[in-house]
Design an enzyme around this catalytic site. Structure first.
Site, PDB file in Angstrom:
ATOM      1  N   ARG A 134      35.938  39.632  34.826  1.00 24.53           N
ATOM      2  CA  ARG A 134      36.706  37.650  34.843  1.00 24.53           C
ATOM      3  C   ARG A 134      36.241  37.315  33.614  1.00 24.53           C
ATOM      4  O   ARG A 134      36.726  36.613  33.115  1.00 24.53           O
ATOM      5  CB  ARG A 134      36.340  37.477  35.815  1.00 24.53           C
ATOM      6  CG  ARG A 134      36.886  38.137  37.339  1.00 24.53           C
ATOM      7  CD  ARG A 134      36.066  36.897  38.805  1.00 24.53           C
ATOM      8  NE  ARG A 134      36.871  37.616  39.741  1.00 24.53           N
ATOM      9  CZ  ARG A 134      36.722  38.550  40.445  1.00 24.53           C
ATOM     10  NH1 ARG A 134      35.055  39.328  40.394  1.00 24.53           N
ATOM     11  NH2 ARG A 134      37.316  38.756  41.918  1.00 24.53           N
ATOM     12  N   ASP A 194      34.857  36.287  48.993  1.00 21.33           N
ATOM     13  CA  ASP A 194      33.186  36.765  49.284  1.00 21.33           C
ATOM     14  C   ASP A 194      33.192  36.820  50.508  1.00 21.33           C
ATOM     15  O   ASP A 194      32.388  37.674  51.191  1.00 21.33           O
ATOM     16  CB  ASP A 194      32.210  36.451  48.723  1.00 21.33           C
ATOM     17  CG  ASP A 194      32.945  36.447  47.100  1.00 21.33           C
ATOM     18  OD1 ASP A 194      33.268  37.590  46.246  1.00 21.33           O
ATOM     19  OD2 ASP A 194      33.147  35.613  46.066  1.00 21.33           O
ATOM     20  N   ARG A 197      34.688  38.726  53.145  1.00 26.82           N
ATOM     21  CA  ARG A 197      34.589  39.790  53.040  1.00 26.82           C
ATOM     22  C   ARG A 197      33.495  40.563  53.663  1.00 26.82           C
ATOM     23  O   ARG A 197      33.351  41.611  54.444  1.00 26.82           O
ATOM     24  CB  ARG A 197      35.249  40.691  51.617  1.00 26.82           C
ATOM     25  CG  ARG A 197      36.216  40.140  50.627  1.00 26.82           C
ATOM     26  CD  ARG A 197      35.965  40.852  49.362  1.00 26.82           C
ATOM     27  NE  ARG A 197      37.627  40.467  49.045  1.00 26.82           N
ATOM     28  CZ  ARG A 197      37.169  40.067  47.440  1.00 26.82           C
ATOM     29  NH1 ARG A 197      36.801  39.541  46.191  1.00 26.82           N
ATOM     30  NH2 ARG A 197      39.118  39.903  47.140  1.00 26.82           N
ATOM     31  N   HIS A 221      31.111  33.980  42.058  1.00 26.21           N
ATOM     32  CA  HIS A 221      32.157  34.851  42.407  1.00 26.21           C
ATOM     33  C   HIS A 221      32.230  36.415  41.748  1.00 26.21           C
ATOM     34  O   HIS A 221      33.445  36.464  41.006  1.00 26.21           O
ATOM     35  CB  HIS A 221      33.655  33.707  42.314  1.00 26.21           C
ATOM     36  CG  HIS A 221      34.806  34.497  43.119  1.00 26.21           C
ATOM     37  ND1 HIS A 221      35.024  35.587  44.532  1.00 26.21           N
ATOM     38  CD2 HIS A 221      35.939  34.880  42.522  1.00 26.21           C
ATOM     39  CE1 HIS A 221      35.983  35.997  43.725  1.00 26.21           C
ATOM     40  NE2 HIS A 221      36.995  35.551  43.401  1.00 26.21           N
TER      41      HIS A 221
END
Length: 360
Positions: A134, A194, A197, A221
């Site tokens: 990222r 997150d 999940r 994140h």
């Protein structure tokens, strides 16, 4: 024979006095309120028009979820590739009868986004080359923001801006600085995905619906995110009270493997698809739905958290937030363990280093 029951009959004057006495009685302030840190500039707004910037896989998926959940009657799909925005808007508009007769406008120059209540930023550079992280696409995305953000803010000065472009935390910091926006009106969905999940993985082990698991992931994140095991509950029962050495120490049931699965959740999808879109789209729609509701919802969002949990620097990361129509109204300080607190500070340091590398 029926037995007559005595009743206390109050005169109108007595009723008035009783109502005045009890209606003026205020409940004692709960000590729980100490964990709620208010955003001083917060004001409630009304949401009717939403603009999604970027008509790629993520932007289109978010548009679909907003329309399917009937969260807006006026959606603008904005992309520098106007023909793509036009095609996506037309595709949705042709089925408007199934979408609550929503109005969907394409836009290439930003003009149709004027006076939006919410602007969702998905446009950015995709990771490429050797560094596919990222953070690898960060600098290219900043350049895109430098050109796009001032115009978006000028057209919709009262909007709430939700940043989806990766790396989401650092890009939110850049968006806030470039747009000179208050932190309660410019944030990222951050660790809300997150956390989803995390809850899903715990639910699978316990053979329960994910909706019955409560738990948060905080911090970045990304790879330094912090699953807060000390606060996980199932059906109101704290998991740490039932499981020995939960995700720490000897960890005989190996719950700590979930930490790695949370981090790699998106990569597992992207490895085959080349991208992720549906989970983040549902995450974003959930945040917008909370903004459209009455009293809001507590979700882990990313914004400048300076001053919380002993974080001294201005750094964007995720903590549990109360989000309502005007954006973030309060941030919650969780009762973290010493280990969790240290991990949060380590995550903040990683993000701070990335923020400091940005050239505005």
């Amino acid at each position: 024979m029926f037995k007559m029951q005595s009743r206390l009959i109050l005169s109108p004057v007595s009723c008035l006095r009783w109502n005045q006495k009890h209606s003026s009685t205020k409940p004692a302030k709960s000590s729980f309120a100490e964990s709620m840190k208010p955003m001083e500039e917060f004001k409630r707004n009304r949401i009717s028009k939403i603009s999604v910037v970027g008509a790629g896989q993520v932007g289109t998926a978010i548009s679909a979820m907003l329309l399917l959940r009937n969260l807006t009657k006026h959606l603008v799909i904005l992309d520098v590739n106007y023909e793509l925005a036009k095609a996506e808007a037309l595709d949705f508009q042709q089925a408007s009868a199934f979408l609550g007769d929503a109005r969907i406008d394409p836009c290439g120059d930003g003009s149709h986004s004027k006076d939006s209540d919410v602007v969702i930023m998905t446009a950015g550079a995709r990771p490429s080359g050797k560094d596919r992280s990222r953070l690898g696409a960060m600098h290219k995305t900043v350049e895109i923001f430098k050109e796009a953000v001032p115009k978006l803010v000028d057209l919709s000065p009262k909007a709430t801006f939700i940043v989806i472009a990766n790396p989401a935390d650092v890009m939110t910091f850049a968006f806030q600085r470039i747009g000179n926006l208050p932190k309660h009106r410019c944030f990222t969905t951050g660790c809300h995905l997150d956390s989803a999940r995390f809850r899903n993985l715990i639910a699978a082990r316990l053979k329960l619906p994910a909706s019955q698991i409560q738990g948060f992931v905080i911090g970045e994140h990304g790879t330094s995110c912090v699953p807060v095991w000390s606060c996980v509950s199932a059906g109101g029962i704290l998991l740490k009270d039932m499981v020995q050495d939960l995700a720490c120490g000897d960890d005989p049931e190996n719950w700590s493997e979930i930490n790695e699965q949370v981090i790699k959740g998106g990569l597992a999808v992207a490895k085959t698809k080349g991208y992720t879109n549906w989970a983040i789209a549902l995450t974003c729609a959930d945040v917008v739905e909370a903004m459209c509701g009455g009293r809001g919802k507590i979700v882990t969002l990313g914004t400048d958290m300076q001053g919380l949990h002993g974080i001294e620097d201005s750094v964007v990361l995720s903590l549990p937030c109360l989000v309502t129509s005007g954006g973030i109204s309060h941030v919650f300080e969780l009762p973290l363990t010493d280990v969790e607190e240290k991990k949060l500070h380590a995550s903040a340091e990683i993000l701070l280093e990335a923020q400091c590398s940005i050239k505005f």
